[in-house]
Design an enzyme around this catalytic site. Structure first.
Site, mmCIF file in Angstrom:
data_model
loop_
_atom_site.group_PDB
_atom_site.id
_atom_site.type_symbol
_atom_site.label_atom_id
_atom_site.label_comp_id
_atom_site.label_asym_id
_atom_site.label_seq_id
_atom_site.Cartn_x
_atom_site.Cartn_y
_atom_site.Cartn_z
ATOM 1 N N CYS A 142 43.441 42.072 44.189
ATOM 2 C CA CYS A 142 43.152 43.387 44.770
ATOM 3 C C CYS A 142 42.613 44.360 43.728
ATOM 4 C CB CYS A 142 44.399 43.969 45.440
ATOM 5 S SG CYS A 142 45.820 44.136 44.336
ATOM 6 N N GLN B 186 48.419 34.359 39.973
ATOM 7 C CA GLN B 186 47.024 34.503 40.386
ATOM 8 C C GLN B 186 46.106 33.747 39.432
ATOM 9 O OE1 GLN B 186 47.092 38.775 40.343
ATOM 10 N NE2 GLN B 186 47.470 38.950 42.538
ATOM 11 N N GLY C 36 48.852 52.002 53.772
ATOM 12 C CA GLY C 36 47.886 52.366 52.744
ATOM 13 C C GLY C 36 48.084 51.443 51.551
#
Length: 419
Positions: free
Chosen positions: A52, A121, A192
């Protein structure tokens, strides 16, 4: 001229969130991009890392391919490369690119320093490039060195201690009172950036018994479909609030979404916990004074993150020391890779001479004598070749390997010998 390891990055340091979201790559998209990198640019080793907060490509090449690879990425994502290029950071010197990968992998460049998610990741990105056969000897060795560094950072420093992000601190707060709540029902309000981080952190920690809700239903549904979660329409929150033991809210609103009158009207069966991550507050002041209600606000959560960040920042010097040590070991290995073909050719040339000379006498020898002669000559060859190999490796460290390689090539005509 040998290929050099290079990299480019589009990250939170320069690129806005909306651009990072548009160019983020899924597993399948990453693998597809790797295949195109191989087929279009004929690169043999490449790794695609997309989270992200960053989309990065690491690769080995004779030339800087950053701009061309950005164009390939932009074509894959249906966005103009001109929109991406202003936010690209390139690392074209091998030592610089290697150092950058190490620092990314341990979390020095993360939005939250020491990010706990980045090691996994990185492992996923490595697995995908291995699946696509885009990891050669250099990348395999580099990535395993990266994993070793991460292990040392975890074992030898406080760099990953505590919850240093708002989402991790919120979940960490929940875990502090979980012993009091068997199988609690959790409601996450607002999706959000902070709300999504909370949801993903809960998923990463293995929580499944929670529901998400957002004023825009489609956003809730998209995240729920991705992560396999249950959705509650936002307009039903007030009616069904009593079903939940823990409420985490990051809703942006001018007035509190959860007010005192609503909470006072709840049928109270046990203590309820509210965590308010909103500015301004989305959970009304004073609820903490009602019987059985516990409220944590953003200041409470950020106090935990600040304490964790202080510990992590105090460990940065130790982390960098570990990286420097690993880089030195990797550089030695990488330098020796340069002379490896010459070593193999030299061994091959000497082995050919040995076998040719052996063949002249084999017919006059008994089987037992032939075996002894083979052992003796093989041992002699190992002793003869030992010094040139040591000298080659030493020349690597001095940066003089090319001169010695040229001398050996001339002496033994190694250009005609297959490695």
């Amino acid at each position: 001229m040998a290929e050099q390891f290079k990299a480019f990055s589009i990250s939170h340091k320069l690129a806005p969130l909306d651009l990072r979201e548009r160019i983020a790559l899924s597993e399948e998209e990453s693998k597809s991009l790797l295949l195109k990198i191989r087929d279009v640019f004929h690169l043999q080793e490449a790794l695609v890392l997309s989270t992200c907060n960053r989309t990065e490509i690491y690769y080995t090449s004779l030339e800087d391919q950053s701009e061309a690879l950005v164009k390939l990425l932009s074509a894959e994502k249906g966005i103009s490369s001109e929109q991406i290029m202003p936010f690209v950071e390139s690392y074209t010197a091998e030592q610089e690119a290697v150092n950058y990968l190490f620092e990314v992998a341990v979390g020095l460049h993360s939005q939250v320093v020491g990010d706990l998610q980045i090691p996994n990741q990185i492992k996923n990105a490595y697995q995908w490039c291995a699946d696509m056969e885009m990891a050669g000897p250099f990348l395999h060795r580099l990535m395993h060195t990266v994993f070793f560094v991460n292990k040392r950072v975890f074992q030898e420093t406080a760099f990953r201690d505590g919850a240093a992000s708002t989402s991790y601190a919120a979940v960490d707060t929940i875990e502090s009172f979980l012993p009091l709540l068997p199988d609690p029902k959790i409601l996450v309000l607002g999706l959000g950036e902070i709300g999504q981080d909370v949801v993903r952190t809960l998923c990463d920690k293995g929580y499944t018994n929670f529901v998400i809700s957002n004023r825009t239903l489609t956003k809730s549904q998209n995240i729920a479909d991705e992560l396999g979660l249950a959705v509650m329409p936002f307009e039903e929150v007030r009616e069904k609030l009593s079903d939940f033991d823990i409420v985490i809210s990051s809703v942006r609103a001018d007035e509190p979404v959860i007010d005192i009158e609503l909470v006072r009207s709840l049928t109270q069966k046990s203590v309820k916990y509210f965590i308010d991550l909103s500015v301004p507050r989305s959970i009304a002041r004073g609820i903490e004074h009602l019987p059985g209600m516990v409220v944590y606000d953003l200041d409470d959560i950020q106090k935990k993150t600040n304490e964790a960040l202080e510990k992590r920042m105090a460990s940065v010097a130790d982390v960098k020391r570990i990286i420097v040590e690993a880089e030195a070991d990797f550089a030695d290995w990488s330098d020796q890779m340069v002379v490896s073909p010459t070593i193999q050719k030299l061994k091959g040339a000497l082995e050919t001479i040995r076998k040719q000379e052996m063949a002249k006498y084999m017919k006059s020898l008994s089987e037992e004598e032939a075996v002894k002669m083979d052992k003796i000559t093989a041992s002699m060859m190992q002793k003869v070749i030992k010094l040139p190999i040591l000298q080659l490796k030493a020349a690597c460290k001095r940066g003089e390997a090319e001169t010695l390689i040229d001398v050996l090539n001339d002496l033994f005509n190694l250009e005609k010998v297959e490695a």
